[in-house]
Design a protein around this motif. Sequence first.
Motif, PDB file in Angstrom:
ATOM      1  N   ARG A 219     -25.695  13.218  -0.580  1.00 37.89           N
ATOM      2  CA  ARG A 219     -25.599  11.614  -0.593  1.00 37.89           C
ATOM      3  C   ARG A 219     -25.976  11.070  -1.992  1.00 37.89           C
ATOM      4  O   ARG A 219     -26.154  10.042  -2.081  1.00 37.89           O
ATOM      5  CB  ARG A 219     -26.508  10.825   0.614  1.00 37.89           C
ATOM      6  CG  ARG A 219     -26.156  11.233   1.850  1.00 37.89           C
ATOM      7  CD  ARG A 219     -26.929  10.208   2.923  1.00 37.89           C
ATOM      8  NE  ARG A 219     -26.481   8.962   2.634  1.00 37.89           N
ATOM      9  CZ  ARG A 219     -27.071   7.928   3.268  1.00 37.89           C
ATOM     10  NH1 ARG A 219     -27.705   8.147   4.147  1.00 37.89           N
ATOM     11  NH2 ARG A 219     -26.672   6.606   2.881  1.00 37.89           N
ATOM     12  N   HIS A 221     -25.242  10.247  -5.740  1.00 40.64           N
ATOM     13  CA  HIS A 221     -23.854   9.668  -6.618  1.00 40.64           C
ATOM     14  C   HIS A 221     -23.185  10.695  -7.075  1.00 40.64           C
ATOM     15  O   HIS A 221     -23.833  11.702  -7.842  1.00 40.64           O
ATOM     16  CB  HIS A 221     -24.569   8.603  -7.779  1.00 40.64           C
ATOM     17  CG  HIS A 221     -23.487   7.856  -8.117  1.00 40.64           C
ATOM     18  ND1 HIS A 221     -22.363   8.350  -8.921  1.00 40.64           N
ATOM     19  CD2 HIS A 221     -23.014   6.600  -7.855  1.00 40.64           C
ATOM     20  CE1 HIS A 221     -21.649   7.216  -9.317  1.00 40.64           C
ATOM     21  NE2 HIS A 221     -21.998   6.043  -8.862  1.00 40.64           N
ATOM     22  N   ASN A 247     -29.124   8.022  -2.179  1.00 41.18           N
ATOM     23  CA  ASN A 247     -28.130   7.003  -2.430  1.00 41.18           C
ATOM     24  C   ASN A 247     -28.115   5.664  -1.185  1.00 41.18           C
ATOM     25  O   ASN A 247     -26.982   5.516  -0.710  1.00 41.18           O
ATOM     26  CB  ASN A 247     -26.639   7.634  -2.533  1.00 41.18           C
ATOM     27  CG  ASN A 247     -25.754   6.406  -3.313  1.00 41.18           C
ATOM     28  OD1 ASN A 247     -26.147   5.568  -4.155  1.00 41.18           O
ATOM     29  ND2 ASN A 247     -24.619   6.756  -3.254  1.00 41.18           N
ATOM     30  N   ALA A 248     -29.539   5.487  -0.887  1.00 35.38           N
ATOM     31  CA  ALA A 248     -29.434   4.796   0.334  1.00 35.38           C
ATOM     32  C   ALA A 248     -29.725   3.234   0.005  1.00 35.38           C
ATOM     33  O   ALA A 248     -30.360   2.752  -1.161  1.00 35.38           O
ATOM     34  CB  ALA A 248     -30.765   5.010   1.221  1.00 35.38           C
ATOM     35  N   THR A 249     -29.505   2.172   0.943  1.00 37.58           N
ATOM     36  CA  THR A 249     -29.612   0.805   0.800  1.00 37.58           C
ATOM     37  C   THR A 249     -30.904   0.400   1.626  1.00 37.58           C
ATOM     38  O   THR A 249     -31.364   0.935   2.648  1.00 37.58           O
ATOM     39  CB  THR A 249     -28.620  -0.044   1.453  1.00 37.58           C
ATOM     40  OG1 THR A 249     -28.361   0.292   2.590  1.00 37.58           O
ATOM     41  CG2 THR A 249     -27.180   0.289   0.576  1.00 37.58           C
ATOM     42  N   ARG A 258     -29.866  -6.282  -0.557  1.00 35.50           N
ATOM     43  CA  ARG A 258     -30.029  -4.779  -0.025  1.00 35.50           C
ATOM     44  C   ARG A 258     -29.766  -3.741  -1.102  1.00 35.50           C
ATOM     45  O   ARG A 258     -28.440  -3.516  -1.484  1.00 35.50           O
ATOM     46  CB  ARG A 258     -28.640  -4.837   0.885  1.00 35.50           C
ATOM     47  CG  ARG A 258     -28.884  -5.620   2.347  1.00 35.50           C
ATOM     48  CD  ARG A 258     -27.483  -5.492   3.129  1.00 35.50           C
ATOM     49  NE  ARG A 258     -27.615  -4.273   3.581  1.00 35.50           N
ATOM     50  CZ  ARG A 258     -27.971  -3.563   4.593  1.00 35.50           C
ATOM     51  NH1 ARG A 258     -28.771  -4.450   5.444  1.00 35.50           N
ATOM     52  NH2 ARG A 258     -27.773  -2.338   5.208  1.00 35.50           N
ATOM     53  N   ARG A 260     -29.645  -1.012  -3.307  1.00 41.40           N
ATOM     54  CA  ARG A 260     -29.383   0.739  -3.276  1.00 41.40           C
ATOM     55  C   ARG A 260     -29.908   1.352  -4.085  1.00 41.40           C
ATOM     56  O   ARG A 260     -30.232   1.305  -5.439  1.00 41.40           O
ATOM     57  CB  ARG A 260     -27.745   0.925  -3.672  1.00 41.40           C
ATOM     58  CG  ARG A 260     -27.394   2.506  -3.268  1.00 41.40           C
ATOM     59  CD  ARG A 260     -25.744   2.740  -3.489  1.00 41.40           C
ATOM     60  NE  ARG A 260     -25.074   1.809  -2.502  1.00 41.40           N
ATOM     61  CZ  ARG A 260     -24.865   2.345  -1.235  1.00 41.40           C
ATOM     62  NH1 ARG A 260     -25.475   3.495  -0.783  1.00 41.40           N
ATOM     63  NH2 ARG A 260     -24.309   1.452  -0.429  1.00 41.40           N
ATOM     64  N   ASP A 262     -32.053   5.369  -5.393  1.00 40.12           N
ATOM     65  CA  ASP A 262     -31.610   6.762  -5.561  1.00 40.12           C
ATOM     66  C   ASP A 262     -32.180   7.640  -4.336  1.00 40.12           C
ATOM     67  O   ASP A 262     -31.278   8.460  -3.962  1.00 40.12           O
ATOM     68  CB  ASP A 262     -32.103   6.971  -6.894  1.00 40.12           C
ATOM     69  CG  ASP A 262     -31.525   6.559  -8.106  1.00 40.12           C
ATOM     70  OD1 ASP A 262     -30.204   6.134  -7.926  1.00 40.12           O
ATOM     71  OD2 ASP A 262     -31.924   6.363  -9.113  1.00 40.12           O
ATOM     72  N   GLU A 273     -36.692   6.082  -7.948  1.00 38.55           N
ATOM     73  CA  GLU A 273     -35.590   5.744  -8.954  1.00 38.55           C
ATOM     74  C   GLU A 273     -35.514   6.762  -9.815  1.00 38.55           C
ATOM     75  O   GLU A 273     -36.675   7.081 -10.503  1.00 38.55           O
ATOM     76  CB  GLU A 273     -35.841   4.164  -9.396  1.00 38.55           C
ATOM     77  CG  GLU A 273     -35.651   3.384  -8.394  1.00 38.55           C
ATOM     78  CD  GLU A 273     -34.308   3.074  -7.882  1.00 38.55           C
ATOM     79  OE1 GLU A 273     -33.302   3.865  -7.737  1.00 38.55           O
ATOM     80  OE2 GLU A 273     -33.704   1.824  -7.764  1.00 38.55           O
TER      81      GLU A 273
END
Length: 337
Positions: A219, A221, A247-249, A258, A260, A262, A273
């Motif tokens: 997931r 990037h 890569n989650a919200t 919301r 996003r 790392d 991050e």
Amino acid sequence: MPLADEPAPGLPGVSPLPMLPVADLSGRILGLGAGERLVLVGIGLDGIGPYLDASEAAHSLLVLRIAGRRSAAAILDGLLDDLADLALARWPDWQNPQNAPTAPEPHGPWLKAAAKHAAAGRPPRFRRAAWSLELAQLMRAVAPSGLVLVAELDPAAPERAAPVIEVLEWCRRHGTAVAALFPSAPPPVPPYDRVLYGARAVQRPPAPVEARFLAPPSRAHPASAVEKRVEAALRADAELGPLFSGNATVPLPRFGTRPRVDLLWAAGRVVVELDGPEHRLDPTFSADRHRDYELLAAGYLVLRITNAQVETDLQRAVEKIRDVVRLRRTSEGAMIR
């Protein structure tokens, strides 16, 4: 202690079947002679395709169409329809006997009527003709060097297998080579006992380890090599691997945002991050600080690690994440699992 080799797939209550190496599969099927039969256990129609080599074909091959046909008569009628369609597609190559010098002599009346149908664009099928005559003549038109008929049999449904076996045996008696495929071993009871004599088990090499290993999808990037490295390192860590998603919200209802992030440990409310050089300068730097404030106000701990730290000492970056996780688990007496 060494383990014994796995026995060949056999029939319940019967000695293991002789093996046929998968490398020999193509030559054995495509080299069958008129009226010969080959029964294979441990492979179905989906499995034989990659192993068939047209350069080894002494005869043509046709897969028997079974779907939607419950009786032997319906299956055989469909086979003759298929052969008639193939004959029409090959018109007028089979019109003259000299074009197929190795095939049996054509039946004169049939040939004359079939040529008339084909010239008019109609498949040469004659419902009132004897099926044995139609099979012989259509095989001559379609496969003058001989035809191998292949069918997959259901090893767990005798009522479905019985009409297919009946058709295969009828065709074999009338000069067609047949290959019957069983994805798994059937019981040695009717109707299977009619075709199991001389059956062979297909011996395939074990799948390589890469084909037997399924890793969870990344997931990270796709453009960030650093995110991929950290994600892979966390997955390999027994303590941290089950916690983080990449890569989650993060829904922040209070602020209506919301963001996003790392890496996110949702249950522990920890965000990691990974910052490249662009995060040192405005407006990115200011936007990062504002997002940290929103996450902090919503109860999240935020750990920022630079790309340079990951590239020079990946394990140290992982240990920083571990420290934050353990801090969160023990802070204020809350034990988060």
